[in-house]
Design a protein around this motif. Structure first.
Motif, PDB file in Angstrom:
ATOM      1  N   PRO A  42       0.825  -1.213   0.000  1.00 50.21           N
ATOM      2  CA  PRO A  42       0.000   0.000   0.000  1.00 50.21           C
ATOM      3  C   PRO A  42       0.854   1.257   0.000  1.00 50.21           C
ATOM      4  N   PRO A  43       0.270   2.383  -0.434  1.00 46.80           N
ATOM      5  CA  PRO A  43       0.955   3.653  -0.202  1.00 46.80           C
ATOM      6  C   PRO A  43       0.956   3.911   1.305  1.00 46.80           C
ATOM      7  N   LYS A  44       1.979   4.554   1.801  1.00 45.01           N
ATOM      8  CA  LYS A  44       2.068   4.833   3.236  1.00 45.01           C
ATOM      9  C   LYS A  44       2.575   6.247   3.438  1.00 45.01           C
ATOM     10  N   PHE A  45       1.746   7.068   4.108  1.00 42.49           N
ATOM     11  CA  PHE A  45       2.176   8.437   4.407  1.00 42.49           C
ATOM     12  C   PHE A  45       3.378   8.399   5.347  1.00 42.49           C
ATOM     13  N   SER A  46       4.321   9.298   5.128  1.00 38.95           N
ATOM     14  CA  SER A  46       5.508   9.350   5.974  1.00 38.95           C
ATOM     15  C   SER A  46       5.175   9.848   7.381  1.00 38.95           C
ATOM     16  N   LYS A  47       4.055  10.570   7.516  1.00 43.39           N
ATOM     17  CA  LYS A  47       3.597  11.047   8.822  1.00 43.39           C
ATOM     18  C   LYS A  47       2.091  10.824   8.896  1.00 43.39           C
ATOM     19  N   SER A  48       1.565  10.624  10.090  1.00 41.96           N
ATOM     20  CA  SER A  48       0.112  10.502  10.231  1.00 41.96           C
ATOM     21  C   SER A  48      -0.543  11.872  10.393  1.00 41.96           C
ATOM     22  N   LEU A  49       0.270  12.884  10.747  1.00 42.46           N
ATOM     23  CA  LEU A  49      -0.241  14.237  10.935  1.00 42.46           C
ATOM     24  C   LEU A  49       0.680  15.233  10.237  1.00 42.46           C
ATOM     25  N   TYR A  50       0.101  16.046   9.366  1.00 41.67           N
ATOM     26  CA  TYR A  50       0.815  17.134   8.706  1.00 41.67           C
ATOM     27  C   TYR A  50       0.225  18.439   9.240  1.00 41.67           C
ATOM     28  N   GLU A  51       1.085  19.427   9.483  1.00 46.25           N
ATOM     29  CA  GLU A  51       0.613  20.726   9.961  1.00 46.25           C
ATOM     30  C   GLU A  51       1.173  21.819   9.060  1.00 46.25           C
ATOM     31  N   PHE A  52       0.268  22.700   8.611  1.00 50.43           N
ATOM     32  CA  PHE A  52       0.671  23.808   7.744  1.00 50.43           C
ATOM     33  C   PHE A  52       0.089  25.108   8.275  1.00 50.43           C
ATOM     34  N   GLY A  53       0.889  26.162   8.222  1.00 48.70           N
ATOM     35  CA  GLY A  53       0.410  27.515   8.471  1.00 48.70           C
ATOM     36  C   GLY A  53       0.240  28.186   7.117  1.00 48.70           C
ATOM     37  N   ILE A  54      -0.974  28.645   6.833  1.00 44.56           N
ATOM     38  CA  ILE A  54      -1.254  29.257   5.539  1.00 44.56           C
ATOM     39  C   ILE A  54      -1.765  30.680   5.770  1.00 44.56           C
ATOM     40  N   PRO A  55      -1.107  31.684   5.177  1.00 43.44           N
ATOM     41  CA  PRO A  55      -1.584  33.061   5.362  1.00 43.44           C
ATOM     42  C   PRO A  55      -2.945  33.254   4.707  1.00 43.44           C
ATOM     43  N   GLU A  56      -3.786  34.049   5.361  1.00 48.29           N
ATOM     44  CA  GLU A  56      -5.144  34.245   4.839  1.00 48.29           C
ATOM     45  C   GLU A  56      -5.170  34.942   3.485  1.00 48.29           C
ATOM     46  N   ASP A  57      -4.077  35.600   3.110  1.00 49.05           N
ATOM     47  CA  ASP A  57      -4.051  36.293   1.823  1.00 49.05           C
ATOM     48  C   ASP A  57      -3.367  35.475   0.717  1.00 49.05           C
ATOM     49  N   LEU A  58      -3.185  34.163   0.946  1.00 48.23           N
ATOM     50  CA  LEU A  58      -2.623  33.307  -0.099  1.00 48.23           C
ATOM     51  C   LEU A  58      -3.599  33.281  -1.277  1.00 48.23           C
ATOM     52  N   PRO A  59      -3.122  33.555  -2.496  1.00 48.86           N
ATOM     53  CA  PRO A  59      -4.035  33.582  -3.652  1.00 48.86           C
ATOM     54  C   PRO A  59      -4.636  32.207  -3.967  1.00 48.86           C
ATOM     55  N   ILE A  60      -5.824  32.222  -4.514  1.00 51.36           N
ATOM     56  CA  ILE A  60      -6.506  30.990  -4.927  1.00 51.36           C
ATOM     57  C   ILE A  60      -5.630  30.274  -5.961  1.00 51.36           C
ATOM     58  N   GLY A  61      -5.537  28.958  -5.829  1.00 51.65           N
ATOM     59  CA  GLY A  61      -4.748  28.147  -6.749  1.00 51.65           C
ATOM     60  C   GLY A  61      -3.304  27.972  -6.334  1.00 51.65           C
ATOM     61  N   LYS A  62      -2.867  28.711  -5.319  1.00 50.33           N
ATOM     62  CA  LYS A  62      -1.478  28.602  -4.863  1.00 50.33           C
ATOM     63  C   LYS A  62      -1.329  27.462  -3.856  1.00 50.33           C
ATOM     64  N   THR A  63      -0.112  26.930  -3.757  1.00 46.34           N
ATOM     65  CA  THR A  63       0.178  25.805  -2.881  1.00 46.34           C
ATOM     66  C   THR A  63       0.211  26.231  -1.418  1.00 46.34           C
ATOM     67  N   GLY A  64      -0.517  25.473  -0.594  1.00 48.74           N
ATOM     68  CA  GLY A  64      -0.513  25.707   0.849  1.00 48.74           C
ATOM     69  C   GLY A  64       0.294  24.664   1.602  1.00 48.74           C
ATOM     70  N   GLY A  65       0.613  23.545   0.936  1.00 51.08           N
ATOM     71  CA  GLY A  65       1.395  22.486   1.567  1.00 51.08           C
ATOM     72  C   GLY A  65       1.488  21.274   0.651  1.00 51.08           C
ATOM     73  N   LYS A  66       2.407  20.368   0.992  1.00 52.58           N
ATOM     74  CA  LYS A  66       2.606  19.142   0.210  1.00 52.58           C
ATOM     75  C   LYS A  66       2.663  17.948   1.146  1.00 52.58           C
ATOM     76  N   VAL A  67       2.106  16.832   0.683  1.00 52.37           N
ATOM     77  CA  VAL A  67       2.143  15.581   1.434  1.00 52.37           C
ATOM     78  C   VAL A  67       2.673  14.485   0.501  1.00 52.37           C
ATOM     79  N   LYS A  68       3.164  13.408   1.098  1.00 53.22           N
ATOM     80  CA  LYS A  68       3.685  12.323   0.264  1.00 53.22           C
ATOM     81  C   LYS A  68       3.434  10.981   0.930  1.00 53.22           C
ATOM     82  N   ALA A  69       2.938  10.041   0.119  1.00 53.56           N
ATOM     83  CA  ALA A  69       2.793   8.655   0.546  1.00 53.56           C
ATOM     84  C   ALA A  69       3.770   7.829  -0.285  1.00 53.56           C
ATOM     85  N   ASN A  70       4.610   7.071   0.381  1.00 55.34           N
ATOM     86  CA  ASN A  70       5.592   6.229  -0.306  1.00 55.34           C
ATOM     87  C   ASN A  70       5.025   4.830  -0.498  1.00 55.34           C
ATOM     88  N   ASP A  71       5.464   4.183  -1.570  1.00 53.08           N
ATOM     89  CA  ASP A  71       5.001   2.837  -1.894  1.00 53.08           C
ATOM     90  C   ASP A  71       6.223   2.010  -2.270  1.00 53.08           C
TER      91      ASP A  71
END
Length: 193
Positions: A42-71
Protein backbone atom coordinates in the motif's frame (compact mmCIF):
# COMPACT_ATOMS: atom_id res chain seq x y z
CA UNK A 1 9.76 -14.70 -3.67
CA UNK A 2 9.34 -11.08 -2.75
CA UNK A 3 10.61 -8.46 -5.21
CA UNK A 4 10.81 -5.83 -2.49
CA UNK A 5 13.26 -8.04 -0.56
CA UNK A 6 15.33 -9.23 -3.54
CA UNK A 7 14.64 -8.29 -7.14
CA UNK A 8 17.19 -10.42 -8.97
CA UNK A 9 18.65 -13.91 -8.68
CA UNK A 10 21.66 -15.32 -10.58
CA UNK A 11 21.67 -19.08 -10.98
CA UNK A 12 24.49 -21.14 -12.47
CA UNK A 13 23.17 -24.18 -14.34
CA UNK A 14 25.38 -27.10 -15.30
CA UNK A 15 24.54 -29.74 -17.89
CA UNK A 16 26.46 -33.05 -18.07
CA UNK A 17 26.38 -35.71 -20.73
CA UNK A 18 26.72 -39.44 -20.12
CA UNK A 19 24.51 -39.12 -17.07
CA UNK A 20 27.31 -37.45 -15.13
CA UNK A 21 29.62 -40.51 -15.38
CA UNK A 22 33.38 -40.26 -15.54
CA UNK A 23 34.66 -39.03 -18.89
CA UNK A 24 31.48 -37.12 -19.67
CA UNK A 25 31.58 -33.49 -20.69
CA UNK A 26 29.74 -30.62 -19.04
CA UNK A 27 28.81 -27.05 -19.79
CA UNK A 28 27.55 -24.21 -17.61
CA UNK A 29 25.54 -21.08 -18.13
CA UNK A 30 24.35 -18.30 -15.88
CA UNK A 31 20.66 -17.51 -15.79
CA UNK A 32 19.50 -14.19 -14.36
CA UNK A 33 15.99 -14.26 -12.93
CA UNK A 34 14.35 -10.86 -12.50
CA UNK A 35 11.11 -10.69 -10.54
CA UNK A 36 8.39 -8.49 -11.97
CA UNK A 37 6.46 -6.30 -9.58
CA UNK A 38 2.87 -6.86 -8.54
CA UNK A 39 0.90 -4.33 -6.58
CA UNK A 40 1.27 -5.96 -3.17
CA UNK A 41 2.19 -2.92 -1.06
CA UNK A 42 0.00 0.00 0.00
CA UNK A 43 0.95 3.65 -0.20
CA UNK A 44 2.07 4.83 3.24
CA UNK A 45 2.18 8.44 4.41
CA UNK A 46 5.51 9.35 5.97
CA UNK A 47 3.60 11.05 8.82
CA UNK A 48 0.11 10.50 10.23
CA UNK A 49 -0.24 14.24 10.94
CA UNK A 50 0.82 17.13 8.71
CA UNK A 51 0.61 20.73 9.96
CA UNK A 52 0.67 23.81 7.74
CA UNK A 53 0.41 27.52 8.47
CA UNK A 54 -1.25 29.26 5.54
CA UNK A 55 -1.58 33.06 5.36
CA UNK A 56 -5.14 34.24 4.84
CA UNK A 57 -4.05 36.29 1.82
CA UNK A 58 -2.62 33.31 -0.10
CA UNK A 59 -4.03 33.58 -3.65
CA UNK A 60 -6.51 30.99 -4.93
CA UNK A 61 -4.75 28.15 -6.75
CA UNK A 62 -1.48 28.60 -4.86
CA UNK A 63 0.18 25.81 -2.88
CA UNK A 64 -0.51 25.71 0.85
CA UNK A 65 1.40 22.49 1.57
CA UNK A 66 2.61 19.14 0.21
CA UNK A 67 2.14 15.58 1.43
CA UNK A 68 3.69 12.32 0.26
CA UNK A 69 2.79 8.66 0.55
CA UNK A 70 5.59 6.23 -0.31
CA UNK A 71 5.00 2.84 -1.89
CA UNK A 72 7.53 -0.01 -1.94
CA UNK A 73 6.24 -1.17 -5.32
CA UNK A 74 7.69 0.24 -8.55
CA UNK A 75 6.38 1.75 -11.78
CA UNK A 76 2.61 1.99 -12.22
CA UNK A 77 2.10 -0.10 -9.07
CA UNK A 78 3.68 2.64 -6.96
CA UNK A 79 1.56 5.50 -8.29
CA UNK A 80 -1.15 7.00 -6.11
CA UNK A 81 -3.76 9.73 -6.28
CA UNK A 82 -4.64 12.01 -3.38
CA UNK A 83 -8.08 13.12 -2.17
CA UNK A 84 -9.61 15.08 0.68
CA UNK A 85 -12.18 12.76 2.26
CA UNK A 86 -13.25 14.73 5.37
CA UNK A 87 -13.19 18.21 6.87
CA UNK A 88 -13.67 20.41 3.80
CA UNK A 89 -17.44 20.71 3.58
CA UNK A 90 -17.24 24.20 2.07
CA UNK A 91 -14.78 23.19 -0.67
CA UNK A 92 -12.09 25.65 0.45
CA UNK A 93 -9.20 23.33 -0.49
CA UNK A 94 -8.26 20.87 -3.18
CA UNK A 95 -5.46 18.34 -3.37
CA UNK A 96 -3.94 17.51 -6.72
CA UNK A 97 -1.43 14.80 -7.53
CA UNK A 98 1.99 15.72 -8.89
CA UNK A 99 2.52 12.69 -11.14
CA UNK A 100 6.26 13.33 -11.45
CA UNK A 101 7.06 13.62 -7.73
CA UNK A 102 4.11 11.48 -6.53
CA UNK A 103 3.16 14.18 -4.00
CA UNK A 104 -0.21 15.56 -3.03
CA UNK A 105 -0.29 19.33 -3.43
CA UNK A 106 -2.79 21.14 -1.20
CA UNK A 107 -4.15 24.29 -2.87
CA UNK A 108 -6.76 26.93 -2.15
CA UNK A 109 -10.05 26.88 -4.06
CA UNK A 110 -11.65 29.68 -2.01
CA UNK A 111 -10.17 32.60 -0.07
CA UNK A 112 -9.31 32.15 3.61
CA UNK A 113 -10.52 34.55 6.30
CA UNK A 114 -8.66 34.50 9.60
CA UNK A 115 -11.43 36.41 11.32
CA UNK A 116 -14.04 33.89 10.09
CA UNK A 117 -12.19 30.59 10.66
CA UNK A 118 -8.73 30.19 12.19
CA UNK A 119 -8.11 26.46 11.63
CA UNK A 120 -9.12 23.46 9.53
CA UNK A 121 -8.64 19.73 10.08
CA UNK A 122 -8.73 17.63 6.92
CA UNK A 123 -8.53 13.88 6.43
CA UNK A 124 -6.70 12.98 3.23
CA UNK A 125 -6.28 9.68 1.43
CA UNK A 126 -3.64 8.25 -0.91
CA UNK A 127 -4.99 5.51 -3.20
CA UNK A 128 -3.03 3.29 -5.58
CA UNK A 129 -4.18 3.91 -9.15
CA UNK A 130 -3.84 0.21 -9.96
CA UNK A 131 -5.05 -2.88 -8.18
CA UNK A 132 -4.33 -6.51 -8.89
CA UNK A 133 -7.02 -8.49 -10.74
CA UNK A 134 -8.97 -10.55 -8.25
CA UNK A 135 -7.69 -8.40 -5.40
CA UNK A 136 -9.81 -6.59 -2.84
CA UNK A 137 -9.48 -3.23 -4.59
CA UNK A 138 -6.79 -0.57 -4.56
CA UNK A 139 -4.61 -0.09 -1.48
CA UNK A 140 -5.16 3.12 0.52
CA UNK A 141 -3.74 5.07 3.45
CA UNK A 142 -5.03 8.12 5.29
CA UNK A 143 -3.46 11.02 7.19
CA UNK A 144 -4.66 14.13 8.98
CA UNK A 145 -3.80 17.65 7.81
CA UNK A 146 -4.12 20.50 10.31
CA UNK A 147 -4.15 23.96 8.78
CA UNK A 148 -3.70 27.09 10.87
CA UNK A 149 -4.83 30.24 9.09
CA UNK A 150 -2.31 33.02 9.67
CA UNK A 151 -3.62 36.57 10.06
CA UNK A 152 -2.64 39.12 7.42
CA UNK A 153 -2.90 42.88 7.90
CA UNK A 154 -5.87 43.95 5.78
CA UNK A 155 -6.78 47.48 4.72
CA UNK A 156 -9.94 49.17 6.03
CA UNK A 157 -13.16 48.49 4.11
CA UNK A 158 -15.83 51.15 3.50
CA UNK A 159 -19.42 50.20 4.31
CA UNK A 160 -20.63 51.34 0.87
CA UNK A 161 -18.82 51.05 -2.45
CA UNK A 162 -19.74 54.67 -3.31
CA UNK A 163 -20.98 57.74 -1.43
CA UNK A 164 -22.84 60.66 -3.05
CA UNK A 165 -22.85 63.92 -1.07
CA UNK A 166 -24.54 67.07 -2.40
CA UNK A 167 -23.44 70.52 -1.20
CA UNK A 168 -25.00 73.91 -1.87
CA UNK A 169 -22.60 76.39 -3.40
CA UNK A 170 -22.95 78.91 -0.57
CA UNK A 171 -22.31 76.44 2.26
CA UNK A 172 -20.08 78.00 4.95
CA UNK A 173 -16.55 76.71 5.51
CA UNK A 174 -16.22 73.91 8.12
CA UNK A 175 -19.82 72.75 7.65
CA UNK A 176 -20.23 68.98 7.95
CA UNK A 177 -21.64 67.82 4.60
CA UNK A 178 -21.88 64.08 5.37
CA UNK A 179 -20.03 61.11 6.78
CA UNK A 180 -18.41 58.04 5.33
CA UNK A 181 -17.57 55.06 7.50
CA UNK A 182 -15.11 52.21 7.24
CA UNK A 183 -14.19 49.27 9.40
CA UNK A 184 -10.96 47.37 9.95
CA UNK A 185 -11.57 43.68 9.11
CA UNK A 186 -8.64 42.57 11.27
CA UNK A 187 -9.49 41.14 14.64
CA UNK A 188 -7.13 43.56 16.35
CA UNK A 189 -9.90 46.19 16.27
CA UNK A 190 -7.52 48.99 15.42
CA UNK A 191 -9.09 52.43 14.93
CA UNK A 192 -9.98 53.67 11.46
CA UNK A 193 -9.45 57.39 10.83
Amino acid sequence: MDREMREEYCVVIQAKDMGGHMGGLSGTTTVTITLTDINDNPPKFSKSLYEFGIPEDLPIGKTGGKVKANDRDIGENAKSTYNIIEGDDLGTFEIITDAQMQEGILRLKKPLDYEGKKAYTLKIEATNIRSEPGGSGPFKDTATVKIVVEDADEPPVFFKPMYLLEVNENTPINTVIGTVTARDPDSTGSLVR
